[in-house]
Structures are given as structure tokens and as C-alpha cells.
Design a protein around this motif. Structure first.
Motif, PDB file in Angstrom:
ATOM      1  N   LEU A 125       0.843  -1.188   0.000  1.00 34.99           N
ATOM      2  CA  LEU A 125       0.000   0.000   0.000  1.00 34.99           C
ATOM      3  C   LEU A 125       0.881   1.243   0.000  1.00 34.99           C
ATOM      4  N   GLY A 126       0.548   2.208  -0.840  1.00 36.80           N
ATOM      5  CA  GLY A 126       1.298   3.448  -0.932  1.00 36.80           C
ATOM      6  C   GLY A 126       2.544   3.390  -1.798  1.00 36.80           C
ATOM      7  N   PRO A 166      -3.130   3.551  -3.709  1.00 34.08           N
ATOM      8  CA  PRO A 166      -3.792   4.148  -2.546  1.00 34.08           C
ATOM      9  C   PRO A 166      -3.464   3.370  -1.266  1.00 34.08           C
ATOM     10  N   THR A 167      -3.504   4.053  -0.155  1.00 34.49           N
ATOM     11  CA  THR A 167      -3.228   3.404   1.134  1.00 34.49           C
ATOM     12  C   THR A 167      -4.493   2.833   1.768  1.00 34.49           C
ATOM     13  N   ASP A 168      -5.648   3.121   1.188  1.00 33.05           N
ATOM     14  CA  ASP A 168      -6.914   2.675   1.773  1.00 33.05           C
ATOM     15  C   ASP A 168      -7.605   1.589   0.936  1.00 33.05           C
ATOM     16  N   ILE A 169      -6.831   0.826   0.181  1.00 28.38           N
ATOM     17  CA  ILE A 169      -7.412  -0.246  -0.631  1.00 28.38           C
ATOM     18  C   ILE A 169      -7.133  -1.595   0.024  1.00 28.38           C
ATOM     19  N   ALA A 170      -7.925  -2.577  -0.353  1.00 27.75           N
ATOM     20  CA  ALA A 170      -7.723  -3.928   0.170  1.00 27.75           C
ATOM     21  C   ALA A 170      -6.455  -4.536  -0.431  1.00 27.75           C
ATOM     22  N   CYS A 171      -5.758  -5.317   0.359  1.00 25.75           N
ATOM     23  CA  CYS A 171      -4.603  -6.056  -0.148  1.00 25.75           C
ATOM     24  C   CYS A 171      -5.136  -7.210  -0.990  1.00 25.75           C
TER      25      CYS A 171
END
Length: 92
Positions: free
Chosen positions: A25-26, A68-73
Motif C-alpha cells: 500500500l502506498g 492508494p493506502t486505503d485499498i484492500a490487499c
């Protein structure tokens, strides 16, 4: 007399590559497309699923995209859509 036969022009997306195989993420992803067209590529649009993440209008056809840092892995589907000088499109 000359008879002309006009056939449909073709666009080919030869490659779509990332700079590595696994991301967090990110992380920044470098997307690079290798399109080809008989009359010239106008631009390449890059997508993460249905979301446009960037465009490139010259070779090398490359964009930097920060995940994005707010997405599902999970596995992401990245694609490229090439538009040629006549407005025709082709996708990976």
C-alpha cells in the motif's frame, strides 16, 4: 483506372509492464506500455481496474502511479488503452 482497397487499420499493444512484481500500500508503480500503430500513437491511458491512473502522449509511454493506502490487499488488474491518430483504440 486504379482500384483501392482500404482495410481496417490495426493498433497493437505489444507490452504492458511494471517495474516489479509485488507492491505494498502506498508504493509507487511505474507502468510502461509498448504500443505500435501503422500511422502513429496519439496517447496511452493506464488503468487500475476501472480507474484512470494516468496518460502518456510520447515514447516511452510510461506513468508513475502511487497505490492508494486505503485499498484492500489483493490482486489488482492494470491495463493500458492505446488511441491512435485516427481515434481507434486497443487495450491490453
Amino acid at each position: 483506372m486504379v482500384t483501392l482497397v482500404i482495410v481496417e487499420r490495426k493498433i497493437v499493444v505489444q507490452t504492458l509492464a511494471t517495474d516489479k512484481d509485488v507492491y505494498g500500500l502506498g508504493d509507487k508503480v511505474v507502468l510502461t506500455a509498448g504500443p505500435g500503430d501503422d500511422f502513429g500513437v496519439h496517447h496511452v491511458a493506464f488503468y487500475d481496474g476501472p480507474w484512470l491512473v494516468g496518460t502518456a502522449d510520447r515514447n516511452p509511454y510510461r506513468v508513475n502511479y502511487t497505490l492508494p493506502t486505503d485499498i484492500a490487499c489483493a490482486t489488482r488488474t492494470l491495463s493500458a488503452v492505446v488511441t491512435d491518430s485516427a481515434g481507434q483504440t486497443a487495450a491490453t
